[in-house]
Design an enzyme around this catalytic site. Structure first.
Site, mmCIF file in Angstrom:
data_model
loop_
_atom_site.group_PDB
_atom_site.id
_atom_site.type_symbol
_atom_site.label_atom_id
_atom_site.label_comp_id
_atom_site.label_asym_id
_atom_site.label_seq_id
_atom_site.Cartn_x
_atom_site.Cartn_y
_atom_site.Cartn_z
ATOM 1 N N GLU A 1 29.583 48.870 40.116
ATOM 2 C CA GLU A 1 30.936 48.467 40.520
ATOM 3 C C GLU A 1 32.000 49.358 39.881
ATOM 4 O O GLU A 1 33.005 49.673 40.498
ATOM 5 C CB GLU A 1 31.155 46.995 40.155
ATOM 6 C CG GLU A 1 30.281 46.082 41.000
ATOM 7 C CD GLU A 1 30.169 44.665 40.467
ATOM 8 O OE1 GLU A 1 29.300 44.421 39.610
ATOM 9 O OE2 GLU A 1 30.950 43.803 40.890
ATOM 10 N N HIS B 1 32.616 39.921 45.048
ATOM 11 C CA HIS B 1 31.609 40.967 44.781
ATOM 12 C C HIS B 1 31.801 42.138 45.750
ATOM 13 O O HIS B 1 30.857 42.886 46.021
ATOM 14 C CB HIS B 1 30.157 40.465 45.000
ATOM 15 C CG HIS B 1 29.658 39.514 43.969
ATOM 16 N ND1 HIS B 1 28.829 38.468 44.290
ATOM 17 C CD2 HIS B 1 29.836 39.460 42.625
ATOM 18 C CE1 HIS B 1 28.522 37.790 43.196
ATOM 19 N NE2 HIS B 1 29.125 38.364 42.168
ATOM 20 N N ARG C 1 26.628 27.614 39.372
ATOM 21 C CA ARG C 1 27.478 27.128 40.485
ATOM 22 C C ARG C 1 26.621 26.503 41.575
ATOM 23 O O ARG C 1 25.554 27.022 41.907
ATOM 24 C CB ARG C 1 28.274 28.278 41.101
ATOM 25 C CG ARG C 1 29.245 28.916 40.153
ATOM 26 C CD ARG C 1 30.036 30.004 40.878
ATOM 27 N NE ARG C 1 30.693 30.858 39.915
ATOM 28 C CZ ARG C 1 30.736 32.184 39.989
ATOM 29 N NH1 ARG C 1 30.194 32.813 41.016
ATOM 30 N NH2 ARG C 1 31.341 32.883 39.068
ATOM 31 N N ARG D 1 39.827 46.425 38.030
ATOM 32 C CA ARG D 1 39.202 45.455 38.918
ATOM 33 C C ARG D 1 40.139 44.254 38.980
ATOM 34 O O ARG D 1 40.493 43.682 37.952
ATOM 35 C CB ARG D 1 37.846 45.024 38.384
ATOM 36 C CG ARG D 1 37.289 43.912 39.213
ATOM 37 C CD ARG D 1 36.049 43.315 38.630
ATOM 38 N NE ARG D 1 35.682 42.175 39.438
ATOM 39 C CZ ARG D 1 35.506 40.939 38.963
ATOM 40 N NH1 ARG D 1 35.656 40.690 37.697
ATOM 41 N NH2 ARG D 1 35.179 39.961 39.763
ATOM 42 N N ASN E 1 38.068 46.076 33.488
ATOM 43 C CA ASN E 1 37.645 44.858 34.192
ATOM 44 C C ASN E 1 37.954 43.684 33.261
ATOM 45 O O ASN E 1 37.196 43.401 32.329
ATOM 46 C CB ASN E 1 36.145 44.956 34.494
ATOM 47 C CG ASN E 1 35.603 43.724 35.190
ATOM 48 O OD1 ASN E 1 36.305 42.715 35.347
ATOM 49 N ND2 ASN E 1 34.352 43.780 35.591
#
Ligand code: ADP
Length: 398
Positions: free
Chosen positions: A382, A178, A237, A90, A7
């Protein structure tokens, strides 16, 4: 089968080796500060930790360091790198080209390169790692996209109400992110519900946060958009805001261009951090409890936005059977979950307060027996989604 999961971010690279017989990670680690001074490898195996400072001017040195430690006598997990059967990467963005994970061949790399502008901060590192790994290890590779699980969204959910040619020519639409996390908890929830037809809302609440509305395993809507900036109030964010706000900020603040506005102001200086100076939920909660009113507000805004999205998705799905909480906040913050899920009787949600107080990083039902909607905490994984997809795609090609 042993699968190496990679990742890569712009200056970091996380990895795990997963033994698919047990679906357990044999080791995991991260290379940090790639391309910067002081880069190091932080490796974990069997509860022990090993840190080594290694110069990593590019991701190539980082990947070499990973392969070296994987066959180390003490810290490694293989005698020979040939024991690693495949590599799963990923990849941030699949655009509209990847509706599922894909075997990495020349055509896949060409399409990833085409989609590079959709993820300018992550895609270059993702592509580089796939290219370098081909040379360094020579094993089959699979790309698992953060966006592909959301490719089932209907057009009325993914299009923006802007001129059509900007969708056609500039690929401007909502993609969602996601995806691997929403996919993992969806599969877990499906097992728990024991049925294939259901209405599910998955809440991935971490530093980045997003919700997904899922019907019978398919995403109908998700809160992130063209980039991970849309939707919820996040650590740093802004999430949703009126685009006209941006004109006022540009005119009145010393921001040099739109790129700085988006990548720095809205992505790194906004969200809870912008409201109270702290983007980490643990710190926000601690400050709020200590009486900091800005932190109280940041927390309230985070919770309120999630609540509104749950309501919107219940409307979009015409009801909801199950809600799942995951991600660092969703798995661990009892107070955040409580505040989101209380006063939702209109929807048939009844929180089991005692169970919620106990649920901390483990799979657990937190709704009462008579709640019409089941609510579960399900820790995400994940890397396991990436490893499973990699195994499936590599096996199919054998
Ligand atoms: P990322 O999105 O970077 O993968 P995580 O999913 O690990 O991040 O989530 C990180 C967030 O989870 C941080 O805001 C952190 O404060 C929060 N978090 C982790 N543990 C707790 C806890 N016990 N209570 C409240 N928040 C927590």
């Amino acid at each position: 089968m042993k699968i190496l999961v990679i990742n890569a971010g712009s200056s970091s690279l996380k990895y795990q080796v997963i033994d698919m017989a047990t679906e357990q990670a044999l080791c995991k680690g991260v290379c940090e500060k790639i391309t910067q001074e002081g880069s190091f490898l932080n490796h974990k195996k069997g509860g022990e930790k090993y840190i080594e400072y290694i110069a990593m001017p590019t991701h190539k040195e980082a990947l070499s360091a990973v392969l070296k430690i994987l066959k180390d006598e003490k810290w490694g997990v293989v005698k020979d790198l040939a024991e690693i059967d495949a590599v799963g990467h990923r990849v941030l963005h699949g655009g509209e080209d990847f509706k599922a994970s894909a075997f990495v061949d020349d055509e896949a790399l060409r399409l990833c390169n085409k989609n590079k502008p959709l993820g300018p901060l992550h895609m270059p590192a993702n592509i580089l790692c796939m290219e370098i790994m081909k040379d360094l290890l020579g094993k089959p590779q699979v790309a698992v996209f953060d966006t592909s699980f959301h490719q089932t969204m209907p057009d009325y959910a993914y299009r923006y109400a802007i001129p059509k040619e900007d969708y056609v020519e500039l690929q401007l639409r909502r993609y969602g992110f996601h995806g691997t996390s929403h996919k993992f908890v969806t599969a877990e929830a499906e097992k728990i519900m024991g049925k294939k037809e259901y209405k599910l809302i998955t809440c991935h609440l971490g530093n980045g946060a997003s919700l997904a509305a899922i019907k019978d395993g398919k995403v109908m809507d998700t809160s992130m958009g063209f980039t991970p900036l849309e939707g919820l109030v996040m650590g740093t964010r802004s999430g949703d805001l009126d685009p006209a706000v941006l004109e006022v900020i540009m005119k009145n603040r010393p921001i040099k261009d739109v790129s700085e506005l988006v990548n720095v102001y809205l992505n790194k200086k906004s969200g809870m951090k912008g409201i109270c100076g702290k983007g980490d939920m643990r710190e926000v909660q601690a400050a709020a409890e200590a009486g900091d009113d800005d932190a109280r507000l940041a927390f309230d805004m985070f919770v309120y936005r999630v609540k509104k999205y749950i309501g919107a998705y219940a409307a979009a799905l015409n009801g909801v059977d199950c809600i799942v909480m995951t991600g660092g906040i969703g798995e661990n913050s009892t107070e955040t979950r409580k505040r989101i899920l209380e006063n939702m009787e209109y929807l048939g949600v009844k929180l089991d307060v005692a169970a919620n107080d106990k649920a901390f990083g483990e799979k657990m039902k937190i709704s009462t027996a008579d709640s019409k909607v089941d609510v579960w905490v399900i820790p995400t994984n994940e890397e396991l989604v990436i490893a499973r997809d990699t195994q499936e795609i590599v096996n199919k090609r054998k």
